[in-house]
Design a protein around this motif. Structure first.
Motif, mmCIF file in Angstrom:
data_model
loop_
_atom_site.group_PDB
_atom_site.id
_atom_site.type_symbol
_atom_site.label_atom_id
_atom_site.label_comp_id
_atom_site.label_asym_id
_atom_site.label_seq_id
_atom_site.Cartn_x
_atom_site.Cartn_y
_atom_site.Cartn_z
ATOM 1 N N LYS A 1 -1.629 24.875 5.045
ATOM 2 C CA LYS A 1 -0.172 24.715 5.147
ATOM 3 C C LYS A 1 0.523 26.067 5.184
ATOM 4 O O LYS A 1 1.509 26.244 5.894
ATOM 5 C CB LYS A 1 0.352 23.865 3.996
ATOM 6 C CG LYS A 1 0.013 22.385 4.148
ATOM 7 C CD LYS A 1 0.520 21.592 2.965
ATOM 8 C CE LYS A 1 0.089 20.141 3.054
ATOM 9 N NZ LYS A 1 0.501 19.387 1.846
ATOM 10 N N LEU A 2 0.000 27.020 4.414
ATOM 11 C CA LEU A 2 0.580 28.360 4.426
ATOM 12 C C LEU A 2 0.469 28.961 5.822
ATOM 13 O O LEU A 2 1.422 29.510 6.362
ATOM 14 C CB LEU A 2 -0.160 29.276 3.439
ATOM 15 C CG LEU A 2 0.133 29.122 1.953
ATOM 16 C CD1 LEU A 2 -0.711 30.114 1.171
ATOM 17 C CD2 LEU A 2 1.605 29.350 1.654
ATOM 18 N N ARG A 3 -0.717 28.823 6.402
ATOM 19 C CA ARG A 3 -0.948 29.396 7.724
ATOM 20 C C ARG A 3 0.002 28.762 8.748
ATOM 21 O O ARG A 3 0.622 29.453 9.556
ATOM 22 C CB ARG A 3 -2.408 29.174 8.137
ATOM 23 C CG ARG A 3 -2.873 30.113 9.243
ATOM 24 C CD ARG A 3 -4.206 29.698 9.834
ATOM 25 N NE ARG A 3 -5.179 29.251 8.836
ATOM 26 C CZ ARG A 3 -5.981 30.064 8.152
ATOM 27 N NH1 ARG A 3 -5.938 31.359 8.361
ATOM 28 N NH2 ARG A 3 -6.827 29.572 7.265
ATOM 29 N N ALA A 4 0.128 27.423 8.675
ATOM 30 C CA ALA A 4 1.002 26.716 9.605
ATOM 31 C C ALA A 4 2.456 27.140 9.413
ATOM 32 O O ALA A 4 3.259 27.105 10.342
ATOM 33 C CB ALA A 4 0.858 25.209 9.414
ATOM 34 N N TYR A 5 2.784 27.567 8.206
ATOM 35 C CA TYR A 5 4.147 27.976 7.861
ATOM 36 C C TYR A 5 4.400 29.427 8.288
ATOM 37 O O TYR A 5 5.516 29.914 8.238
ATOM 38 C CB TYR A 5 4.316 27.824 6.351
ATOM 39 C CG TYR A 5 5.709 27.976 5.811
ATOM 40 C CD1 TYR A 5 6.748 27.137 6.214
ATOM 41 C CD2 TYR A 5 5.991 28.952 4.855
ATOM 42 C CE1 TYR A 5 8.017 27.274 5.692
ATOM 43 C CE2 TYR A 5 7.267 29.085 4.316
ATOM 44 C CZ TYR A 5 8.275 28.241 4.737
ATOM 45 O OH TYR A 5 9.525 28.368 4.209
ATOM 46 N N GLY A 6 3.344 30.122 8.715
ATOM 47 C CA GLY A 6 3.501 31.504 9.164
ATOM 48 C C GLY A 6 3.169 32.530 8.107
ATOM 49 O O GLY A 6 3.482 33.709 8.249
ATOM 50 N N VAL B 1 6.605 24.172 1.804
ATOM 51 C CA VAL B 1 5.611 23.314 2.466
ATOM 52 C C VAL B 1 4.423 22.996 1.561
ATOM 53 O O VAL B 1 3.623 22.129 1.871
ATOM 54 C CB VAL B 1 5.085 23.927 3.792
ATOM 55 C CG1 VAL B 1 6.197 23.939 4.839
ATOM 56 C CG2 VAL B 1 4.534 25.327 3.572
ATOM 57 N N VAL B 2 4.278 23.710 0.462
ATOM 58 C CA VAL B 2 3.179 23.412 -0.455
ATOM 59 C C VAL B 2 3.738 23.017 -1.814
ATOM 60 O O VAL B 2 4.787 23.485 -2.232
ATOM 61 C CB VAL B 2 2.199 24.608 -0.636
ATOM 62 C CG1 VAL B 2 1.337 24.779 0.587
ATOM 63 C CG2 VAL B 2 2.938 25.881 -0.960
ATOM 64 N N ARG C 1 -0.205 33.458 13.347
ATOM 65 C CA ARG C 1 0.305 32.875 14.593
ATOM 66 C C ARG C 1 -0.749 32.863 15.692
ATOM 67 O O ARG C 1 -0.997 31.846 16.316
ATOM 68 C CB ARG C 1 1.542 33.638 15.074
ATOM 69 C CG ARG C 1 2.728 33.405 14.162
ATOM 70 C CD ARG C 1 3.980 34.078 14.667
ATOM 71 N NE ARG C 1 5.109 33.800 13.768
ATOM 72 C CZ ARG C 1 5.324 34.429 12.634
ATOM 73 N NH1 ARG C 1 4.512 35.389 12.231
ATOM 74 N NH2 ARG C 1 6.350 34.114 11.868
ATOM 75 N N ILE D 1 7.851 28.553 -1.157
ATOM 76 C CA ILE D 1 7.115 28.088 0.019
ATOM 77 C C ILE D 1 7.139 26.567 -0.016
ATOM 78 O O ILE D 1 6.191 25.927 -0.463
ATOM 79 C CB ILE D 1 5.662 28.604 0.004
ATOM 80 C CG1 ILE D 1 5.633 30.089 -0.332
ATOM 81 C CG2 ILE D 1 4.985 28.344 1.350
ATOM 82 C CD1 ILE D 1 4.244 30.594 -0.692
#
Ligand SMILES: [Zn+2]
Length: 186
Positions: A107-112, A32-33, A150, A30
């Motif tokens: 960040k996880l949420r924003a990444y889907g 993004v983190v 989403r 992941i």
């Protein structure tokens, strides 16, 4: 008796530099983190013999990303010319999704990816294991359904116990119909 053992992070430029360098190492699965935000990077310190020691704790036991993370840490230290060093993998206390920072969850949420909710389905946090114990825990079966990353709908269903990796479960949103990975609380 004189000693240099009282050096702290604040007065040791090598440790400061190592923290800086390692805070930007992304999680291989992941990106993004960072491993710092996920709580995988536990410590950067001087070992008893004076060598720079980086402590990492695996996420899920058997997560194949772990050897990748150790390699990425070594690579980052090499590039920053911080050798000699060693990377220590510490299994206890066992990693938990509670160690994830609030930023990492966002960040996880924003990444889907739906971030973990609660701690292991309402269990109280485990006391630290004794160092000789290798801790293997299993995710409880009855977890509250995660919200869709989403559209935010809580109307989701689990399609598979394991998603793209063993760390995640595959869900589908019943409102926007999108499948998504859920980072399982652990
Ligand atoms: Zn949705």
């Amino acid at each position: 008796m004189t000693s240099t053992a009282n050096l702290t992070t604040a007065t040791d430029p090598t440790l400061e530099r190592a923290w800086e360098v390692l805070e930007s190492v992304p999680d291989p699965e992941i990106p993004v983190v960072s491993i710092r935000e996920l709580g995988i990077l536990r410590d950067v310190r001087r070992a008893a013999d004076g060598v720079l020691e980086v402590v990492i704790t695996p996420t899920y036991s058997g997560c194949p990303a772990m050897s990748q993370i150790a390699e990425d840490v070594e690579h980052a230290l090499e590039v920053a010319k911080l050798a000699p060093y060693r990377v220590a993998t510490v299994l206890a206390p066992a990693w938990t999704t509670d160690w994830m920072s609030a930023d990492a969850r966002e960040k996880l949420r924003a990444y889907g990816i739906a971030p973990p909710t609660g701690n292991c389905g309402g269990e109280t946090p485990q006391p630290p294991a004794t160092p000789r114990e290798k801790v293997i825990r299993f995710v409880p079966k009855a977890l509250p359904a995660p919200a869709c990353p989403r559209c935010g709908s809580a109307h989701t269903e689990r399609l598979a116990q394991f998603g793209s990796t063993a760390c995640k479960a595959l869900y589908r949103c019943l409102d926007c119909r999108e499948p998504f990975d859920y980072f399982k609380p652990y």
